[in-house]
Design a protein around this motif. Structure first.
Motif, PDB file in Angstrom:
ATOM      1  N   LEU A 117      -0.494   8.204   9.717  1.00 29.23           N
ATOM      2  CA  LEU A 117      -1.924   7.916   9.613  1.00 29.23           C
ATOM      3  C   LEU A 117      -2.163   6.568   8.939  1.00 29.23           C
ATOM      4  N   THR A 118      -1.365   6.265   7.908  1.00 31.31           N
ATOM      5  CA  THR A 118      -1.502   4.978   7.229  1.00 31.31           C
ATOM      6  C   THR A 118      -1.122   3.842   8.174  1.00 31.31           C
ATOM      7  N   GLN A 119      -0.039   4.021   8.921  1.00 33.46           N
ATOM      8  CA  GLN A 119       0.356   3.003   9.897  1.00 33.46           C
ATOM      9  C   GLN A 119      -0.769   2.770  10.909  1.00 33.46           C
ATOM     10  N   GLN A 120      -1.387   3.834  11.351  1.00 34.27           N
ATOM     11  CA  GLN A 120      -2.485   3.715  12.310  1.00 34.27           C
ATOM     12  C   GLN A 120      -3.663   2.951  11.707  1.00 34.27           C
ATOM     13  N   ALA A 121      -3.961   3.227  10.440  1.00 40.32           N
ATOM     14  CA  ALA A 121      -5.070   2.542   9.770  1.00 40.32           C
ATOM     15  C   ALA A 121      -4.776   1.059   9.598  1.00 40.32           C
ATOM     16  N   THR A 177       0.844  -1.188   0.000  1.00 39.47           N
ATOM     17  CA  THR A 177       0.000   0.000   0.000  1.00 39.47           C
ATOM     18  C   THR A 177       0.878   1.237   0.000  1.00 39.47           C
ATOM     19  N   GLY A 178       0.265   2.391  -0.186  1.00 45.91           N
ATOM     20  CA  GLY A 178       1.029   3.625  -0.218  1.00 45.91           C
ATOM     21  C   GLY A 178       0.404   4.686   0.649  1.00 45.91           C
ATOM     22  N   THR A 179       1.176   5.716   0.938  1.00 48.88           N
ATOM     23  CA  THR A 179       0.675   6.831   1.731  1.00 48.88           C
ATOM     24  C   THR A 179      -0.193   7.759   0.885  1.00 48.88           C
ATOM     25  N   ASP A 180      -0.181   7.554  -0.413  1.00 51.04           N
ATOM     26  CA  ASP A 180      -0.960   8.367  -1.333  1.00 51.04           C
ATOM     27  C   ASP A 180      -0.818   7.733  -2.710  1.00 51.04           C
ATOM     28  N   THR A 181      -1.467   8.301  -3.684  1.00 54.72           N
ATOM     29  CA  THR A 181      -1.251   7.849  -5.047  1.00 54.72           C
ATOM     30  C   THR A 181       0.036   8.483  -5.582  1.00 54.72           C
ATOM     31  N   ASP A 214     -19.557   2.123  -2.332  1.00 57.12           N
ATOM     32  CA  ASP A 214     -20.170   2.974  -1.314  1.00 57.12           C
ATOM     33  C   ASP A 214     -19.932   2.462   0.101  1.00 57.12           C
ATOM     34  N   CYS A 215     -19.599   1.187   0.236  1.00 57.85           N
ATOM     35  CA  CYS A 215     -19.474   0.590   1.565  1.00 57.85           C
ATOM     36  C   CYS A 215     -18.077   0.069   1.894  1.00 57.85           C
ATOM     37  N   SER A 216     -17.266  -0.206   0.900  1.00 56.43           N
ATOM     38  CA  SER A 216     -15.976  -0.862   1.128  1.00 56.43           C
ATOM     39  C   SER A 216     -14.814  -0.012   0.642  1.00 56.43           C
ATOM     40  N   ASN A 217     -13.699  -0.136   1.350  1.00 52.53           N
ATOM     41  CA  ASN A 217     -12.464   0.555   0.988  1.00 52.53           C
ATOM     42  C   ASN A 217     -11.359  -0.456   0.717  1.00 52.53           C
ATOM     43  N   THR A 218     -10.208   0.041   0.306  1.00 55.83           N
ATOM     44  CA  THR A 218      -9.074  -0.838   0.045  1.00 55.83           C
ATOM     45  C   THR A 218      -8.621  -1.568   1.306  1.00 55.83           C
ATOM     46  N   ASP A 219      -8.783  -0.941   2.469  1.00 51.92           N
ATOM     47  CA  ASP A 219      -8.398  -1.623   3.706  1.00 51.92           C
ATOM     48  C   ASP A 219      -9.265  -2.849   3.965  1.00 51.92           C
ATOM     49  N   ASP A 220     -10.507  -2.835   3.474  1.00 53.84           N
ATOM     50  CA  ASP A 220     -11.362  -4.020   3.596  1.00 53.84           C
ATOM     51  C   ASP A 220     -10.815  -5.164   2.743  1.00 53.84           C
ATOM     52  N   LEU A 221     -10.298  -4.822   1.565  1.00 52.94           N
ATOM     53  CA  LEU A 221      -9.687  -5.837   0.712  1.00 52.94           C
ATOM     54  C   LEU A 221      -8.443  -6.401   1.379  1.00 52.94           C
ATOM     55  N   ALA A 237      -4.708  -0.051  -4.673  1.00 50.02           N
ATOM     56  CA  ALA A 237      -4.967   1.101  -5.537  1.00 50.02           C
ATOM     57  C   ALA A 237      -4.933   2.369  -4.687  1.00 50.02           C
ATOM     58  N   GLY A 238      -4.074   3.310  -5.050  1.00 53.72           N
ATOM     59  CA  GLY A 238      -4.007   4.544  -4.288  1.00 53.72           C
ATOM     60  C   GLY A 238      -3.526   4.306  -2.864  1.00 53.72           C
ATOM     61  N   GLY A 239      -4.119   5.022  -1.914  1.00 55.96           N
ATOM     62  CA  GLY A 239      -3.778   4.856  -0.514  1.00 55.96           C
ATOM     63  C   GLY A 239      -4.555   3.728   0.138  1.00 55.96           C
ATOM     64  N   PHE A 240      -4.312   3.523   1.432  1.00 59.79           N
ATOM     65  CA  PHE A 240      -4.872   2.377   2.140  1.00 59.79           C
ATOM     66  C   PHE A 240      -6.383   2.465   2.322  1.00 59.79           C
ATOM     67  N   MET A 241      -6.927   3.672   2.309  1.00 57.99           N
ATOM     68  CA  MET A 241      -8.359   3.841   2.567  1.00 57.99           C
ATOM     69  C   MET A 241      -9.149   4.262   1.326  1.00 57.99           C
ATOM     70  N   VAL A 242      -8.590   4.078   0.156  1.00 61.90           N
ATOM     71  CA  VAL A 242      -9.293   4.460  -1.070  1.00 61.90           C
ATOM     72  C   VAL A 242     -10.574   3.641  -1.221  1.00 61.90           C
ATOM     73  N   PRO A 243     -11.725   4.279  -1.458  1.00 58.52           N
ATOM     74  CA  PRO A 243     -12.986   3.548  -1.596  1.00 58.52           C
ATOM     75  C   PRO A 243     -13.009   2.630  -2.815  1.00 58.52           C
ATOM     76  N   LEU A 244     -13.663   1.483  -2.650  1.00 61.14           N
ATOM     77  CA  LEU A 244     -13.917   0.566  -3.759  1.00 61.14           C
ATOM     78  C   LEU A 244     -15.375   0.641  -4.205  1.00 61.14           C
TER      79      LEU A 244
END
Length: 233
Positions: free
Chosen positions: A163-167, A13-17, A132-139, A123-130
């Motif tokens: 922040l990414t480490q915390q997530a 994952t990345g801290t941003d795109t 309406d309900c799921s994000n990349t962190d869910d994947l 894709a993108g950062g760790f919390m990028v939405p996939l």
């Protein structure tokens, strides 16, 4: 490692795109392949495609395929490919497609049956939405892989990295290590940023990648510390 053992793998994952996730992921694949392991890459969701005259392709997914030593169908390695270079949930909605995490988990399982190491690039950062309900962190949580975080060394990267480490920790996923990528050749405080990050990130620094006008996965692979990844120096 033998073929009978369960596949190892990492979620990059990345801290941003635009921080160098693909460079780091391809370098990791090359590192494992160079040690004689069957290594494959997976780009579950990619936004931004070009047509080569036969099919739609994505540059990031192509880079992972080029680094791998396991040949698998493109549709398995990159199950969701969207034409617009925007956030996955926006691109998916534009094409009327729903991203199914269970389907992605099944694709990953099939890749893992053919490879000893699977490097998955988000894709993108760790919390990028996939959707309406799921994000990349869910994947990432669904795959259950140790995470490797890529930090683009530039102004603002310290907060983004922490922040990414915390997530990642909030999803109870192990942070296997992090990669510093010097994406801004003019950044005067790069070394100070690296020192600050090293003090605050609770995982080993796998590599400090220099500025590269043209990303070179083979060069980057040679700079990765193999020991934290369970490989001999």
């Amino acid at each position: 490692m033998t073929a009978a053992q369960p596949a190892r793998g990492f979620f990059v994952t990345g801290t941003d795109t635009g921080v160098g996730k693909t460079l780091a992921a391809a370098a990791l694949i090359r590192l494992f392949a160079g040690r004689g392991l069957r290594a494959a890459g997976m780009k579950p969701v990619a936004s931004g495609a070009f047509h080569d005259g036969r099919r739609w392709r994505n540059e990031d997914a192509d880079a992972l395929v080029a680094a791998a030593n396991v040949a698998l169908p493109p549709a398995l390695l990159n199950p969701y490919l969207f034409r617009s270079a925007t956030a996955p949930h926006i691109a998916a909605a534009e094409e009327g497609v729903a991203i199914d995490i269970d389907y992605l988990r099944g694709c990953h399982r099939r890749i893992a049956e053919a490879a000893q190491v699977v490097v998955v690039e988000g894709a993108g950062g760790f919390m990028v939405p996939l959707d309406d309900c799921s994000n990349t962190d869910d994947l990432a949580a669904a795959l259950g892989l140790p995470v490797i975080m890529v930090v683009g060394i530039r102004l603002g990267c310290i907060s983004h990295a922490l922040l990414t480490q915390q997530a990642i920790r909030a999803r109870s996923l192990p942070l296997a290590g992090w990669v510093a990528n010097r994406i801004d050749p003019a950044e005067p405080y790069a070394l100070a940023m690296l020192e600050s990050l090293s003090q605050r990130i609770g995982a080993p620094l796998l590599a400090d990648l220099p500025w590269m006008a043209q990303p070179d996965a083979a060069r980057a692979a040679a700079l990765i510390d193999p020991a934290p990844l369970g490989l001999r120096p």
